[in-house]
Scaffold this active site. Structure first.
Site, PDB file in Angstrom:
ATOM      1  N   CYS A  26      25.246 -10.962-119.754  1.00 49.32           N
ATOM      2  CA  CYS A  26      25.594 -11.131-118.704  1.00 49.32           C
ATOM      3  C   CYS A  26      24.424 -11.515-117.377  1.00 49.32           C
ATOM      4  O   CYS A  26      25.333 -11.588-116.530  1.00 49.32           O
ATOM      5  CB  CYS A  26      26.240  -9.520-117.602  1.00 49.32           C
ATOM      6  SG  CYS A  26      27.765  -8.493-118.971  1.00 49.32           S
ATOM      7  N   HIS A  68      36.648 -16.090-104.544  1.00 52.14           N
ATOM      8  CA  HIS A  68      36.405 -16.959-104.983  1.00 52.14           C
ATOM      9  C   HIS A  68      34.390 -17.497-103.800  1.00 52.14           C
ATOM     10  O   HIS A  68      34.334 -18.005-103.284  1.00 52.14           O
ATOM     11  CB  HIS A  68      36.978 -18.157-104.207  1.00 52.14           C
ATOM     12  CG  HIS A  68      38.086 -18.491-104.947  1.00 52.14           C
ATOM     13  ND1 HIS A  68      38.983 -17.235-104.803  1.00 52.14           N
ATOM     14  CD2 HIS A  68      38.597 -19.397-106.087  1.00 52.14           C
ATOM     15  CE1 HIS A  68      40.616 -17.726-105.685  1.00 52.14           C
ATOM     16  NE2 HIS A  68      39.985 -19.089-106.596  1.00 52.14           N
ATOM     17  N   GLU A 147      37.128  -4.595-114.154  1.00 52.81           N
ATOM     18  CA  GLU A 147      36.447  -6.077-114.422  1.00 52.81           C
ATOM     19  C   GLU A 147      37.073  -6.868-115.538  1.00 52.81           C
ATOM     20  O   GLU A 147      37.042  -6.601-116.586  1.00 52.81           O
ATOM     21  CB  GLU A 147      35.054  -6.160-115.033  1.00 52.81           C
ATOM     22  CG  GLU A 147      34.127  -7.406-113.995  1.00 52.81           C
ATOM     23  CD  GLU A 147      32.457  -6.701-115.149  1.00 52.81           C
ATOM     24  OE1 GLU A 147      31.795  -6.745-114.520  1.00 52.81           O
ATOM     25  OE2 GLU A 147      32.531  -6.253-116.144  1.00 52.81           O
TER      26      GLU A 147
HETATM   27 ZN   LIG Z   1      30.022 -10.091-115.770  1.00 57.03          ZN
END
Ligand SMILES: [Zn+2]
Length: 159
Positions: A26, A68, A147
Site C-alpha cells: 500500500c 476524487h 475500504e
Molecule cells: Zn489503500
C-alpha cells in the site's frame, strides 16, 4: 433504540487516492471506493431518533470533501509536505516524491490515511455536526468505514 444506514446501499460513498508510506503493497499511490455506514443510538423524540436525511446530509458533506481527491495525512511523521508556489504540493516519503496540483489534494488532520484513521476522522466529523445540530437525544454513534467491499474499520463515540 438505534437507526442504521448502510453506506453502500444508501450511497454514502466516495472514491479517493491514498498511500500508506513504507507499506510493502500500500506504499504506492492507489485508489479505493469507500463507504460510510452509521448507527445512531438514542431516545426517540416524536417520530424519530434523528431524521435519516439529516444524517445522510452530514455524511455526504464529509464524503464530498474527499471524493476524487488524493488524501494525505498532515501529521504523518514519515512524510515531508511542502506547499510551494500555491499551485502545487510536494509530498516526500522515504521512497517517493509526488508533486501534485494543490486542488487535487486534501490534507487530513490525521497521522495516516489508513481505514482506521479515516474512520476516526469521519466519527469526529459526524459527532461535531450532530452536536451543532442540537441532537441532544443521541447517546452514541457507531461509524464503519469500508475500504472497498468486505473490509473496513469501525469506531464508537459516546456523545
Ligand atoms: Zn489503500
Amino acid at each position: 433504540m438505534f437507526i442504521e444506514i448502510d453506506g453502500w446501499m444508501a450511497k454514502l460513498r466516495f472514491s479517493s487516492c491514498h498511500f500508506i508510506p513504507e507499506h510493502p503493497k500500500c506504499g504506492c499511490l492507489h485508489g479505493h471506493t469507500y463507504a460510510i455506514s452509521v448507527r445512531i443510538e438514542g431516545e426517540q423524540v416524536g417520530e424519530f431518533i434523528i431524521d435519516f436525511e439529516k444524517v445522510k446530509g452530514i455524511v455526504n458533506e464529509l464524503c464530498d470533501r474527499l471524493d476524487h481527491k488524493v488524501m494525505i495525512a498532515e501529521k504523518d511523521p514519515r512524510l515531508r509536505i511542502q506547499k510551494g508556489d500555491g499551485m502545487s504540493i510536494e509530498i516526500i516519503g522515504s521512497r517517493q516524491r509526488y508533486v501534485l496540483p494543490l486542488e487535487d489534494v486534501v490534507l487530513l488532520p490525521t497521522r495516516s490515511v489508513s481505514a482506521e484513521d479515516l474512520c476516526k476522522y469521519f466519527t469526529s466529523g459526524i459527532a461535531e455536526a450532530l452536536k451543532s445540530n442540537g441532537a441532544d437525544n443521541v447517546k452514541k454513534i457507531h461509524v464503519r468505514l469500508d475500504e472497498g467491499i468486505g473490509q473496513g474499520a469501525g469506531c464508537e463515540f459516546e456523545m
